[in-house]
Design a protein around this motif. Structure first.
Motif, PDB file in Angstrom:
ATOM      1  N   SER A  22       0.833  -1.204   0.000  1.00 42.10           N
ATOM      2  CA  SER A  22       0.000   0.000   0.000  1.00 42.10           C
ATOM      3  C   SER A  22       0.867   1.253   0.000  1.00 42.10           C
ATOM      4  CB  SER A  22      -0.936   0.003   1.211  1.00 42.10           C
ATOM      5  OG  SER A  22      -0.169   0.003   2.416  1.00 42.10           O
ATOM      6  N   ASP A  23       0.215   2.391  -0.131  1.00 45.29           N
ATOM      7  CA  ASP A  23       0.909   3.681  -0.143  1.00 45.29           C
ATOM      8  C   ASP A  23       1.164   4.129   1.294  1.00 45.29           C
ATOM      9  OD1 ASP A  23       1.941   6.157  -0.605  1.00 45.29           O
ATOM     10  OD2 ASP A  23       0.141   7.016  -1.518  1.00 45.29           O
ATOM     11  N   PRO A  24       2.431   4.239   1.724  1.00 40.99           N
ATOM     12  CA  PRO A  24       2.704   4.626   3.111  1.00 40.99           C
ATOM     13  C   PRO A  24       2.320   6.070   3.426  1.00 40.99           C
ATOM     14  CG  PRO A  24       4.736   4.520   1.848  1.00 40.99           C
ATOM     15  CD  PRO A  24       3.659   3.970   0.962  1.00 40.99           C
ATOM     16  N   ARG A  25       2.105   6.891   2.391  1.00 43.43           N
ATOM     17  CA  ARG A  25       1.736   8.287   2.631  1.00 43.43           C
ATOM     18  C   ARG A  25       0.241   8.476   2.815  1.00 43.43           C
ATOM     19  NH1 ARG A  25       4.687  10.375  -2.686  1.00 43.43           N
ATOM     20  NH2 ARG A  25       3.652   8.447  -3.351  1.00 43.43           N
ATOM     21  N   ASP A  26      -0.533   7.437   2.560  1.00 44.38           N
ATOM     22  CA  ASP A  26      -1.980   7.500   2.723  1.00 44.38           C
ATOM     23  C   ASP A  26      -2.331   7.142   4.175  1.00 44.38           C
ATOM     24  OD1 ASP A  26      -4.715   7.383   2.589  1.00 44.38           O
ATOM     25  OD2 ASP A  26      -4.784   6.254   0.712  1.00 44.38           O
ATOM     26  N   GLU A  27      -2.451   8.175   5.034  1.00 47.53           N
ATOM     27  CA  GLU A  27      -2.664   7.919   6.456  1.00 47.53           C
ATOM     28  C   GLU A  27      -3.985   7.211   6.757  1.00 47.53           C
ATOM     29  OE1 GLU A  27      -2.063  11.343   8.848  1.00 47.53           O
ATOM     30  OE2 GLU A  27       0.012  11.669   8.181  1.00 47.53           O
ATOM     31  N   GLN A  30      -3.471   3.581   5.984  1.00 49.70           N
ATOM     32  CA  GLN A  30      -2.592   2.924   6.941  1.00 49.70           C
ATOM     33  C   GLN A  30      -3.308   2.660   8.272  1.00 49.70           C
ATOM     34  OE1 GLN A  30       0.464   1.700   6.241  1.00 49.70           O
ATOM     35  NE2 GLN A  30       0.036   2.393   4.149  1.00 49.70           N
TER      36      GLN A  30
END
Length: 209
Positions: A22-27, A30
């Motif tokens: 997944s995208d780690p910048r998508d809080e 996450q």
């Protein structure tokens, strides 16, 4: 303890793969994955508790077949208690390892105005989980033994509720108070299922054996 470790390994592996994919910048994503990981871990722990019950049931049948009087030297209640303690102690050990790792630093708890009770409340949470796993083991095994599946589901729901309440942190009252209330309920329930009574409790408190 080994069965709990295997369930933790599998749930951690699945959560790790989900996070890496997944995208780690998508809080929000996450946070959703974290909630999914916790809930999935709870369900996997209870699945392994059931597998452990089935294994112990086979072991007891083997002991009965080998015994001279046709009786098992260990009861299913004793097995349930030991299994619950094993799950609880291993869960508590891993909780303490994570806390000690955080305590090494860097940083200071509460330096930005947050609660400074992180380690204290975490210790109380670890303690209640150890007790709960012990009581849940008794309730779970009793439900499986007597085909009372609603007792098994009650254990799963309580486990999900306690784990889900930790997302209220750092509002620690929102996690500790419900967890300890559930512990009292589970302890009373397990005591009654194990053959306990108000008279036995009174005799114990008055030291009348």
């Amino acid at each position: 303890a080994f069965f709990w470790l295997v369930s933790l390994l599998l749930s951690s592996l699945i959560w790790f793969i989900a996070v890496k994919a997944s995208d780690p910048r998508d809080e929000p994503l996450q946070k959703g994955l974290l909630i999914f990981g916790v809930m999935f871990s709870v369900l996997l722990q209870e699945a392994f508790r059931f597998l452990y019950y089935k294994l112990l049931r086979k072991a007891i049948e083997g002991l009965v077949a080998l015994s001279e009087d046709g009786c098992s030297p260990i009861s299913i209640q004793q097995m349930a208690y030991v299994a619950g303690v094993g799950f609880g102690l291993m869960s508590g050990a891993f909780s303490m390892i994570n806390l000690l790792a955080d305590a090494l630093g860097p940083g200071t708890v509460g330096i930005h105005g947050d609660s400074q009770l992180y380690f204290l409340t975490s210790a109380f949470m670890t303690m209640v989980l150890i007790f709960l796993h012990t009581f849940w083991g008794i309730l779970f095994f009793h439900g499986c033994e007597h085909r009372r599946w609603w007792e098994v589901m009650a254990v799963v729901v309580m486990h999900l509720a306690v784990s889900g309440s930790t997302f209220c942190n750092p509002l620690y009252v929102g996690s500790l108070v419900p967890s300890y209330l559930l512990m009292v309920i589970a302890a009373t329930w397990a005591y009654v299922l194990s053959g306990g009574s108000a008279q036995n409790l009174r005799r114990f408190l008055l030291c009348k054996f």
